[in-house]
Scaffold this active site. Structure first.
Site, PDB file in Angstrom:
ATOM      1  N   CYS A   6      29.275  44.719  43.000  1.00 35.32           N
ATOM      2  CA  CYS A   6      29.485  43.717  41.962  1.00 35.32           C
ATOM      3  C   CYS A   6      30.861  44.017  41.410  1.00 35.32           C
ATOM      4  O   CYS A   6      31.057  45.028  40.732  1.00 35.32           O
ATOM      5  CB  CYS A   6      28.442  43.800  40.860  1.00 35.32           C
ATOM      6  SG  CYS A   6      28.836  42.694  39.499  1.00 35.32           S
ATOM      7  N   CYS A  52      30.922  43.557  37.112  1.00 30.03           N
ATOM      8  CA  CYS A  52      30.327  44.577  36.236  1.00 30.03           C
ATOM      9  C   CYS A  52      29.422  45.447  37.090  1.00 30.03           C
ATOM     10  O   CYS A  52      29.881  46.340  37.761  1.00 30.03           O
ATOM     11  CB  CYS A  52      29.607  43.956  35.054  1.00 30.03           C
ATOM     12  SG  CYS A  52      28.573  42.547  35.431  1.00 30.03           S
ATOM     13  N   SER A  53      28.137  45.193  37.079  1.00 29.68           N
ATOM     14  CA  SER A  53      27.281  45.978  37.954  1.00 29.68           C
ATOM     15  C   SER A  53      25.988  45.226  38.203  1.00 29.68           C
ATOM     16  O   SER A  53      24.917  45.803  38.142  1.00 29.68           O
ATOM     17  CB  SER A  53      26.991  47.341  37.358  1.00 29.68           C
ATOM     18  OG  SER A  53      26.237  47.153  36.198  1.00 29.68           O
ATOM     19  N   CYS A  54      26.080  43.943  38.475  1.00 28.80           N
ATOM     20  CA  CYS A  54      24.896  43.175  38.827  1.00 28.80           C
ATOM     21  C   CYS A  54      24.289  43.824  40.075  1.00 28.80           C
ATOM     22  O   CYS A  54      25.018  44.248  40.975  1.00 28.80           O
ATOM     23  CB  CYS A  54      25.255  41.732  39.115  1.00 28.80           C
ATOM     24  SG  CYS A  54      25.899  40.908  37.648  1.00 28.80           S
TER      25      CYS A  54
END
Lengths: 123, 204
Positions: free
Chosen positions: B107, B110-112
């Site tokens: 991602c 962000c950090s999906c």
């Protein structure tokens, strides 16, 4: 920036089969607060993703190497920002309450549960 | 007595105090229920994790129809079949590694991450070096994970979003013919479902 060592050092956590999901208890609490507030409709998950993305960029611009270990700091910044944006509380209220917790710790004998004492100021 | 009764309690870190401040204010306003918070933490610490994804992948290795369907809409199928349900209304699709293509997930924003099947992401997944380098030079990042992808194999890098996330179906290792779903599960690691590693070799 060095290549692999920047993330291989951190490779073991969290949420590995062997490791803890949350490195510190406050990570877990901050995580749960965001999920809970989004489920109860205070903000959408898309709004959340956008806010945390902005916080990550802001932190990077301020010199954070952003190696994943500061992720929950971005998470917390995003959470505070959204709660303020939604008009739930302002910055001053948050700071005041934080200091109240700090005092509560300092006034509690070691080993006793730490509790906030009611006061007249509403915080 | 292990402690002097007058010794005060050391306050936790500043961020920990900020979280306590937020939580206590939100609880007082009735916007947050402490029991729901505890339940969420417990769920993500103990119940949701890569073991869910491993179950999905093992089933896909054994059942072609199941595999085809999760490549179109993984979230609905796994809810139906296993009861795994996403919390953010996100869609998950499965991407399959083959002899010609290797898939890896990131991602960049962000950090999906596909929480429903993999739990929460590891620290490196959230790091800026991974997020940038896996896009620019996936082959060398994979090599650093000990995963050498032959030059004649394509590498596809999938960028997750808050609405669409990916689960990699690693190639089923040779030597697992006749294995049961439970046996196959033991070969499927979190990293193999992000695509930075292969499924474990049954011989090792």
């Amino acid at each position: 920036m060095t290549k692999i060592d920047s993330f291989s050092l951190l490779n073991k956590q969290p949420c590995d089969d062997e490791g803890p999901v949350f490195a510190e208890p406050w990570h877990a609490q901050a995580f749960a607060l965001a999920v809970h507030l989004s489920e109860s409709g205070l903000f959408s998950w898309k709004e959340w993703s956008q806010t945390i993305n902005d916080e990550i960029i802001k932190a990077q611009n301020a010199g954070d190497l952003d190696l994943g270990n500061t992720y929950y700091e971005h998470w917390l910044n995003a959470l505070e920002l959204l709660v303020r944006k939604k008009g739930i509380f302002n910055f001053e209220e948050l700071v005041k309450r934080k200091e109240k917790w700090r005092d509560a710790y300092l006034q509690t004998p070691h080993g006793d549960p730490v509790k906030l004492t009611p006061s007249n100021d509403g915080y | 007595m292990p402690h002097d009764g007058n010794e005060s309690t050391k306050p936790p870190s500043d961020p920990a105090l900020r979280v306590k401040a937020l939580e206590s204010l939100l609880v007082e306003k009735g916007l947050v229920d402490p029991e729901t918070l505890d339940l969420l933490v417990d769920t993500y610490e103990h119940k949701i994790g890569p073991q869910n994804g491993a179950r999905v992948v093992a089933r896909a290795w054994l059942d072609q129809d199941f595999k085809s369907s999760i490549k179109i809409d993984c979230s609905s199928i796994i809810k139906q079949v296993f009861g795994f349900e996403g919390r953010q209304g996100e869609h998950i699709i499965a991407v399959e590694n083959t002899s010609k293509t290797h898939n890896v997930v990131v991602c960049t924003l962000c950090s999906c991450y596909p929480w429903t099947v993999l739990g929460l992401p590891p620290v490196w997944y959230k790091s800026a070096p991974y997020r940038a380098r896996i896009v620019e030079d996936p082959r060398s990042v994979l090599a650093e994970f000990g995963t050498d992808i032959p030059l004649d194999k394509n590498i596809l890098v999938w960028d997750s979003t808050s609405e669409l996330r990916y689960l990699v179906i690693p190639e089923r290792p040779r030597g697992t013919e006749g294995w049961s779903e439970e046996q196959l599960i033991t070969l499927i690691t979190r990293n193999s479902m992000i695509g930075v590693e292969l499924a474990k070799d049954p011989a090792s």
